[in-house]
Design a protein around this motif. Structure first.
Motif, short mmCIF file in Angstrom:
data_model
loop_
_atom_site.label_atom_id
_atom_site.label_comp_id
_atom_site.label_asym_id
_atom_site.label_seq_id
_atom_site.Cartn_x
_atom_site.Cartn_y
_atom_site.Cartn_z
N VAL A 157 0.77 -1.13 -0.22
CA VAL A 157 0.03 -0.02 -0.06
C VAL A 157 0.83 1.27 0.04
O VAL A 157 0.51 2.17 -0.89
CB VAL A 157 -0.91 -0.08 1.12
CG1 VAL A 157 -1.53 1.27 1.52
CG2 VAL A 157 -2.08 -1.00 1.11
N ILE A 158 1.70 1.22 0.68
CA ILE A 158 2.64 2.52 0.91
C ILE A 158 3.76 2.68 -0.27
O ILE A 158 3.61 3.69 -0.65
CB ILE A 158 3.49 2.64 2.10
CG1 ILE A 158 4.47 1.41 2.33
CG2 ILE A 158 2.44 2.46 3.34
CD1 ILE A 158 5.37 1.42 3.48
N THR A 159 4.02 1.52 -0.93
CA THR A 159 4.95 1.53 -2.00
C THR A 159 4.11 2.21 -3.32
O THR A 159 4.54 3.03 -4.00
CB THR A 159 5.62 0.36 -2.36
OG1 THR A 159 6.19 -0.33 -1.12
CG2 THR A 159 6.24 0.36 -3.64
N GLU A 160 2.76 1.38 -3.25
CA GLU A 160 2.10 1.95 -4.34
C GLU A 160 1.89 3.50 -4.10
O GLU A 160 1.63 4.05 -5.37
CB GLU A 160 0.80 1.15 -4.41
CG GLU A 160 0.02 0.93 -5.75
CD GLU A 160 -1.18 -0.21 -5.83
OE1 GLU A 160 -1.61 0.00 -6.89
OE2 GLU A 160 -1.27 -0.59 -4.73
N THR A 161 1.29 3.83 -3.10
CA THR A 161 0.82 5.19 -3.02
C THR A 161 2.23 6.21 -3.53
O THR A 161 2.01 7.20 -4.19
CB THR A 161 0.82 5.44 -1.60
OG1 THR A 161 -0.40 4.68 -1.07
CG2 THR A 161 0.29 6.83 -1.30
N PHE A 162 3.22 5.75 -2.83
CA PHE A 162 4.38 6.70 -3.16
C PHE A 162 4.74 6.67 -4.75
O PHE A 162 4.90 7.85 -5.26
CB PHE A 162 5.80 6.14 -2.59
CG PHE A 162 6.93 7.03 -2.85
CD1 PHE A 162 7.10 8.10 -2.16
CD2 PHE A 162 8.06 6.51 -3.73
CE1 PHE A 162 8.26 8.90 -2.38
CE2 PHE A 162 9.08 7.08 -3.85
CZ PHE A 162 9.27 8.29 -3.39
N LEU A 163 4.77 5.58 -5.62
CA LEU A 163 5.07 5.54 -6.87
C LEU A 163 3.96 6.41 -7.73
O LEU A 163 4.12 7.13 -8.51
CB LEU A 163 4.91 4.08 -7.26
CG LEU A 163 6.40 3.29 -6.86
CD1 LEU A 163 6.16 1.65 -7.41
CD2 LEU A 163 7.42 3.79 -7.22
#
Length: 210
Positions: A157-163
């Motif tokens: 979730v946090i990786t997808e948000t950042f990208l």
């Protein structure tokens, strides 16, 4: 587990791509300031999402079930913050360009941390994030889920948000979008401020209506 992660990734990217305060603040920051400041705003949003995801994995919906007033309080405070942000953005749109140039030359630590804090508080005050993590996201969380299952979801979730928001910030920070902003920045900021005001007003109304 893999199928669950794929499903969550699909649902989360749809939630990220739908217009909301997070998207508008990243776009406004990227167009009116620098890519670096836009990325700091993205980092702030990502930290906010990490907080929502962590609380959701620990039992956000259970917390709201036990303390109904908490949900209402968060919505009310979020609405007030978004309304205040809308007012600030609209007010800045009325300032002269020379004032904006003077502000951009500030090199203090406070000025450098402002985009991060703006992104963080915008996300934490975002009604869409509150509803998403307390309902849609919670559907994928089981009470007996072990950390070996919940941690990959958290990272996803946090990786997808950042990208995603990095992509938005870098795209809007390109020369052509910035030229468009320079020619119509006053109206763009005014529209952005009005949108924040609508989000904030709607959130306050929903909180008081409950």
């Amino acid at each position: 587990m893999f199928s669950t992660l794929v499903t969550i990734a699909g649902v989360h990217i749809i939630a990220l791509a739908s217009p909301g305060p997070d998207t508008f603040i990243v776009m406004q920051t990227a167009a009116s300031k620098s890519r670096k400041e836009a990325m700091m705003c993205v980092v702030g949003i990502t930290v906010g999402v990490a907080a929502w995801a962590a609380v959701s994995l620990l039992g956000l919906q259970w917390l709201f079930d036990q303390f109904a007033w908490l949900h209402k309080t968060i919505m009310l405070m979020g609405g007030i913050y978004l309304g205040w942000m809308g007012f600030k953005i609209m007010k800045s749109s009325l300032k002269a360009s020379t004032s904006a140039t003077a502000d951009s030359s500030l090199g203090t630590q406070e000025a450098k941390s402002k985009p991060f804090l703006t992104g963080l508080f915008t996300n934490l005050a975002n009604a869409k994030a509150l509803v998403y993590f307390s309902s849609v996201f919670a559907l994928f969380i089981r009470p007996d889920m072990e950390w070996t299952q919940s941690f990959p979801i958290f990272l996803l979730v946090i990786t997808e948000t950042f990208l995603w928001f990095s992509f938005v910030g870098l795209l809007i920070g390109l020369p052509k979008p910035k030229r468009i902003y320079r020619s119509a920045g006053k109206w763009i900021d005014g529209a952005c401020g009005a949108i924040f005001g609508v989000f904030g007003g709607g959130l306050i109304y929903s909180a008081l209506k409950e």
